[in-house]
Design a protein around this motif. Sequence first.
Motif, PDB file in Angstrom:
ATOM      1  N   THR A 122     -11.261  -0.245   0.545  1.00 20.85           N
ATOM      2  CA  THR A 122     -12.215   0.770   0.072  1.00 20.85           C
ATOM      3  C   THR A 122     -12.447   1.835   1.124  1.00 20.85           C
ATOM      4  O   THR A 122     -12.409   3.045   0.835  1.00 20.85           O
ATOM      5  N   GLU A 123     -12.665   1.411   2.374  1.00 26.56           N
ATOM      6  CA  GLU A 123     -12.844   2.392   3.438  1.00 26.56           C
ATOM      7  C   GLU A 123     -11.577   3.214   3.629  1.00 26.56           C
ATOM      8  O   GLU A 123     -11.634   4.427   3.887  1.00 26.56           O
ATOM      9  N   GLY A 124     -10.416   2.558   3.512  1.00 23.73           N
ATOM     10  CA  GLY A 124      -9.153   3.291   3.620  1.00 23.73           C
ATOM     11  C   GLY A 124      -9.027   4.369   2.567  1.00 23.73           C
ATOM     12  O   GLY A 124      -8.563   5.487   2.847  1.00 23.73           O
ATOM     13  N   MET A 125      -9.468   4.075   1.344  1.00 21.54           N
ATOM     14  CA  MET A 125      -9.416   5.073   0.274  1.00 21.54           C
ATOM     15  C   MET A 125     -10.425   6.188   0.517  1.00 21.54           C
ATOM     16  O   MET A 125     -10.132   7.375   0.321  1.00 21.54           O
ATOM     17  N   GLU A 126     -11.612   5.821   0.959  1.00 19.92           N
ATOM     18  CA  GLU A 126     -12.644   6.824   1.218  1.00 19.92           C
ATOM     19  C   GLU A 126     -12.222   7.794   2.314  1.00 19.92           C
ATOM     20  O   GLU A 126     -12.575   8.976   2.275  1.00 19.92           O
ATOM     21  N   ARG A 127     -11.442   7.316   3.270  1.00 19.56           N
ATOM     22  CA  ARG A 127     -10.994   8.153   4.372  1.00 19.56           C
ATOM     23  C   ARG A 127      -9.679   8.865   4.075  1.00 19.56           C
ATOM     24  O   ARG A 127      -9.141   9.580   4.922  1.00 19.56           O
ATOM     25  N   GLY A 128      -9.120   8.662   2.883  1.00 14.63           N
ATOM     26  CA  GLY A 128      -7.885   9.321   2.494  1.00 14.63           C
ATOM     27  C   GLY A 128      -6.633   8.711   3.091  1.00 14.63           C
ATOM     28  O   GLY A 128      -5.566   9.324   3.071  1.00 14.63           O
ATOM     29  N   LEU A 129      -6.755   7.503   3.603  1.00 11.05           N
ATOM     30  CA  LEU A 129      -5.601   6.811   4.194  1.00 11.05           C
ATOM     31  C   LEU A 129      -4.791   6.088   3.127  1.00 11.05           C
ATOM     32  O   LEU A 129      -3.564   6.041   3.179  1.00 11.05           O
ATOM     33  N   VAL A 130      -5.491   5.498   2.174  1.00  7.86           N
ATOM     34  CA  VAL A 130      -4.890   4.681   1.118  1.00  7.86           C
ATOM     35  C   VAL A 130      -5.013   5.419  -0.206  1.00  7.86           C
ATOM     36  O   VAL A 130      -6.092   5.912  -0.554  1.00  7.86           O
ATOM     37  N   THR A 131      -3.917   5.508  -0.951  1.00  6.90           N
ATOM     38  CA  THR A 131      -3.946   6.159  -2.263  1.00  6.90           C
ATOM     39  C   THR A 131      -3.957   5.169  -3.406  1.00  6.90           C
ATOM     40  O   THR A 131      -4.374   5.502  -4.511  1.00  6.90           O
ATOM     41  N   ASP A 132      -3.512   3.945  -3.149  1.00  9.03           N
ATOM     42  CA  ASP A 132      -3.525   2.901  -4.178  1.00  9.03           C
ATOM     43  C   ASP A 132      -3.314   1.568  -3.478  1.00  9.03           C
ATOM     44  O   ASP A 132      -2.733   1.522  -2.383  1.00  9.03           O
ATOM     45  N   ALA A 133      -3.782   0.493  -4.079  1.00  7.34           N
ATOM     46  CA  ALA A 133      -3.620  -0.821  -3.457  1.00  7.34           C
ATOM     47  C   ALA A 133      -3.840  -1.910  -4.486  1.00  7.34           C
ATOM     48  O   ALA A 133      -4.509  -1.710  -5.506  1.00  7.34           O
ATOM     49  N   THR A 134      -3.282  -3.070  -4.204  1.00 12.43           N
ATOM     50  CA  THR A 134      -3.512  -4.256  -5.024  1.00 12.43           C
ATOM     51  C   THR A 134      -3.589  -5.473  -4.124  1.00 12.43           C
ATOM     52  O   THR A 134      -2.876  -5.545  -3.110  1.00 12.43           O
ATOM     53  N   ILE A 135      -4.452  -6.394  -4.475  1.00 12.32           N
ATOM     54  CA  ILE A 135      -4.621  -7.638  -3.731  1.00 12.32           C
ATOM     55  C   ILE A 135      -4.017  -8.771  -4.550  1.00 12.32           C
ATOM     56  O   ILE A 135      -4.253  -8.866  -5.761  1.00 12.32           O
ATOM     57  N   ALA A 136      -3.230  -9.609  -3.920  1.00 13.55           N
ATOM     58  CA  ALA A 136      -2.561 -10.707  -4.620  1.00 13.55           C
ATOM     59  C   ALA A 136      -3.597 -11.622  -5.269  1.00 13.55           C
ATOM     60  O   ALA A 136      -4.583 -12.021  -4.638  1.00 13.55           O
ATOM     61  N   GLU A 137      -3.354 -11.974  -6.529  1.00 12.78           N
ATOM     62  CA  GLU A 137      -4.267 -12.847  -7.267  1.00 12.78           C
ATOM     63  C   GLU A 137      -3.831 -14.304  -7.227  1.00 12.78           C
ATOM     64  O   GLU A 137      -4.547 -15.178  -7.707  1.00 12.78           O
ATOM     65  N   SER A 138      -2.650 -14.561  -6.662  1.00 12.16           N
ATOM     66  CA  SER A 138      -2.131 -15.926  -6.610  1.00 12.16           C
ATOM     67  C   SER A 138      -1.171 -16.048  -5.440  1.00 12.16           C
ATOM     68  O   SER A 138      -0.728 -15.030  -4.873  1.00 12.16           O
ATOM     69  N   MET A 139      -0.814 -17.278  -5.094  1.00  9.20           N
ATOM     70  CA  MET A 139       0.159 -17.486  -4.033  1.00  9.20           C
ATOM     71  C   MET A 139       1.519 -16.919  -4.429  1.00  9.20           C
ATOM     72  O   MET A 139       2.223 -16.344  -3.600  1.00  9.20           O
ATOM     73  N   ASP A 140       1.876 -17.050  -5.704  1.00 12.11           N
ATOM     74  CA  ASP A 140       3.155 -16.517  -6.175  1.00 12.11           C
ATOM     75  C   ASP A 140       3.202 -15.000  -6.028  1.00 12.11           C
ATOM     76  O   ASP A 140       4.234 -14.427  -5.652  1.00 12.11           O
ATOM     77  N   GLN A 141       2.091 -14.333  -6.319  1.00  9.79           N
ATOM     78  CA  GLN A 141       2.069 -12.891  -6.181  1.00  9.79           C
ATOM     79  C   GLN A 141       2.142 -12.484  -4.712  1.00  9.79           C
ATOM     80  O   GLN A 141       2.826 -11.519  -4.355  1.00  9.79           O
ATOM     81  N   ALA A 142       1.470 -13.229  -3.842  1.00  8.67           N
ATOM     82  CA  ALA A 142       1.563 -12.960  -2.402  1.00  8.67           C
ATOM     83  C   ALA A 142       2.998 -13.125  -1.924  1.00  8.67           C
ATOM     84  O   ALA A 142       3.502 -12.328  -1.129  1.00  8.67           O
ATOM     85  N   LYS A 143       3.678 -14.174  -2.417  1.00  7.77           N
ATOM     86  CA  LYS A 143       5.079 -14.377  -2.052  1.00  7.77           C
ATOM     87  C   LYS A 143       5.948 -13.220  -2.530  1.00  7.77           C
ATOM     88  O   LYS A 143       6.913 -12.825  -1.854  1.00  7.77           O
ATOM     89  N   ALA A 144       5.612 -12.657  -3.704  1.00  6.69           N
ATOM     90  CA  ALA A 144       6.374 -11.519  -4.222  1.00  6.69           C
ATOM     91  C   ALA A 144       6.196 -10.306  -3.325  1.00  6.69           C
ATOM     92  O   ALA A 144       7.151  -9.554  -3.072  1.00  6.69           O
ATOM     93  N   PHE A 145       4.975 -10.100  -2.813  1.00 10.79           N
ATOM     94  CA  PHE A 145       4.753  -9.007  -1.860  1.00 10.79           C
ATOM     95  C   PHE A 145       5.600  -9.221  -0.609  1.00 10.79           C
ATOM     96  O   PHE A 145       6.251  -8.297  -0.107  1.00 10.79           O
ATOM     97  N   TRP A 146       5.589 -10.449  -0.111  1.00 13.32           N
ATOM     98  CA  TRP A 146       6.317 -10.751   1.109  1.00 13.32           C
ATOM     99  C   TRP A 146       7.831 -10.667   0.898  1.00 13.32           C
ATOM    100  O   TRP A 146       8.565 -10.312   1.824  1.00 13.32           O
ATOM    101  N   ARG A 147       8.292 -10.959  -0.291  1.00 12.89           N
ATOM    102  CA  ARG A 147       9.737 -10.871  -0.546  1.00 12.89           C
ATOM    103  C   ARG A 147      10.216  -9.431  -0.351  1.00 12.89           C
ATOM    104  O   ARG A 147      11.314  -9.197   0.181  1.00 12.89           O
ATOM    105  N   ILE A 148       9.414  -8.460  -0.770  1.00 10.73           N
ATOM    106  CA  ILE A 148       9.795  -7.060  -0.568  1.00 10.73           C
ATOM    107  C   ILE A 148      10.010  -6.779   0.913  1.00 10.73           C
ATOM    108  O   ILE A 148      10.996  -6.170   1.313  1.00 10.73           O
ATOM    109  N   ARG A 149       9.072  -7.247   1.722  1.00 10.49           N
ATOM    110  CA  ARG A 149       9.197  -7.033   3.169  1.00 10.49           C
ATOM    111  C   ARG A 149      10.413  -7.761   3.737  1.00 10.49           C
ATOM    112  O   ARG A 149      11.152  -7.219   4.565  1.00 10.49           O
ATOM    113  N   GLU A 150      10.626  -9.000   3.305  1.00  7.74           N
ATOM    114  CA  GLU A 150      11.737  -9.787   3.834  1.00  7.74           C
ATOM    115  C   GLU A 150      13.094  -9.208   3.433  1.00  7.74           C
ATOM    116  O   GLU A 150      14.071  -9.332   4.170  1.00  7.74           O
TER     117      GLU A 150
END
Length: 478
Positions: free
Chosen positions: A313-341
């Motif tokens: 929220t602070e990142g968006m208010e300061r214009g640093l972040v334009t969009d974001a999502t927080i993982a709702e499950s371990m599987d979704q977190a793993k999907a985020f990490w797969r992109i990085r890997e």
Amino acid sequence: MNILVKNEPKRTLAADLLKRLIAIVGEKYAITDPQMQEPYLVEMRDLFHGQTPVILRPGSVDEVSKIVRLANETKTAIVPQGGNTGLVGGQVPHHNEVVLSLTRLDKVREVDPVSNTMTVEAGVTLQRAREAAAAADRLYPQLLPSEGTCTIGGNLSTNAGGVAAVAHGITRQHAMGLEVVLADGRVLNVLNKLKKDNTGYDLRNLFIGAEGTLGIITAAVLKLVPRPRSVETAFAAVTSPQAAVDLLGVAMDRSGGSVTSFEMMLREGIDAVVKFDSASRNPLAAPSPWYVLVELSSQARTGLREQMEEILTEGMERGLVTDATIAESMDQAKAFWRIREMFGEVQRHLGGSIKHDISVPIAAIPAFIEEANAAVIKLIPGARPMPFGHVGDGNIHYNINQPEGADKAQYLARWGDVNKVVFAVVKKYGGSISAEHGVGVMKRDILADYKDPVAIDLMHKIKHLLDPNGILNPGKVL
């Protein structure tokens, strides 16, 4: 193809000496067949190919000691090897040296949750070490994409980093004690789990990051930490590298020691991951020039989600972040990490890639990327910089893909030219030309241009003192 290795005379091994070496481990654990040797001789990025008369696979510290003692007496060169996941050619026998594979030294000797330590042999994979710690409700905090293959001995020998270094440091910070076979075959035992031991020189640190040139690590005592009770992972779009650095500052201020990973990726790299990896998709709908992957972890069972939401929220208010999502499950977190890997892996589909593993002060990351990009594109018009990596500790994997339609071999032949312009910018900002991959042979011949000359002199003297016959991984680092 060994594009970065000078042509030097190949070593030979007398038949009777070969038999004596094989007798130490037994024929079952000595590999002389060229086809069976191949997995030990080819570096994972296919930059370095080696050759050897024999690959020895000792099953005990005593066998390692006997091999090294005989090698020292006969001045036979040895290349120690772990999981063969190194990226600078340090584990490859470029000149027909004997390979000493430590993968059979694979015992977890002890897990001590009270002392928060674990004693493991060099051939234990990072994944097995983490699993052994988890079984005792502890965490071994090092995490690398190659965890299923890389070994603890290799991690220590290269002082490997990883995605959790912002919170837990790199391998050097994890090791409390070592067991090392010296060049003369003696076994140095500084294998203790004491937090306080003020009895003279800290010898263990000589061998961590030495890439097997000073001694062969056969076991280690590793620090463990309590397992986190809550973890939150977010994928956010940011406007620039400066925005990513500023968001890191917000995250550190808001959560303190809860930031365990903070990774930055360029949009073009994300697009390549989505295109070439069918299991990946961009979690955010609208395109962004840059993205960050943020992970928080805590011993508290509640409250971490709110911290992540406050950061974003602070990142968006300061214009640093334009969009974001927080993982709702371990599987979704793993999907985020797969992109990085997969970020570095899929770049092979884009043609030749000249890669750099550099670090600069965190505050200098935006300026480094801007200036390095300009210098590289001026040198090779159409080159496509693809920086990504560990913003939290200043370590950027600065990869440059070939211009579209360019000849791959001709492009890769300019590796040294590209190094010069990139490393000049690194030096300007007081950075390092090797953040976590080591020196090996890839950076050996240019190391003196970027490191203090007194330090280089001391390194040579330490090498001569500990390995006067030059048998341990010759031609690497120095």
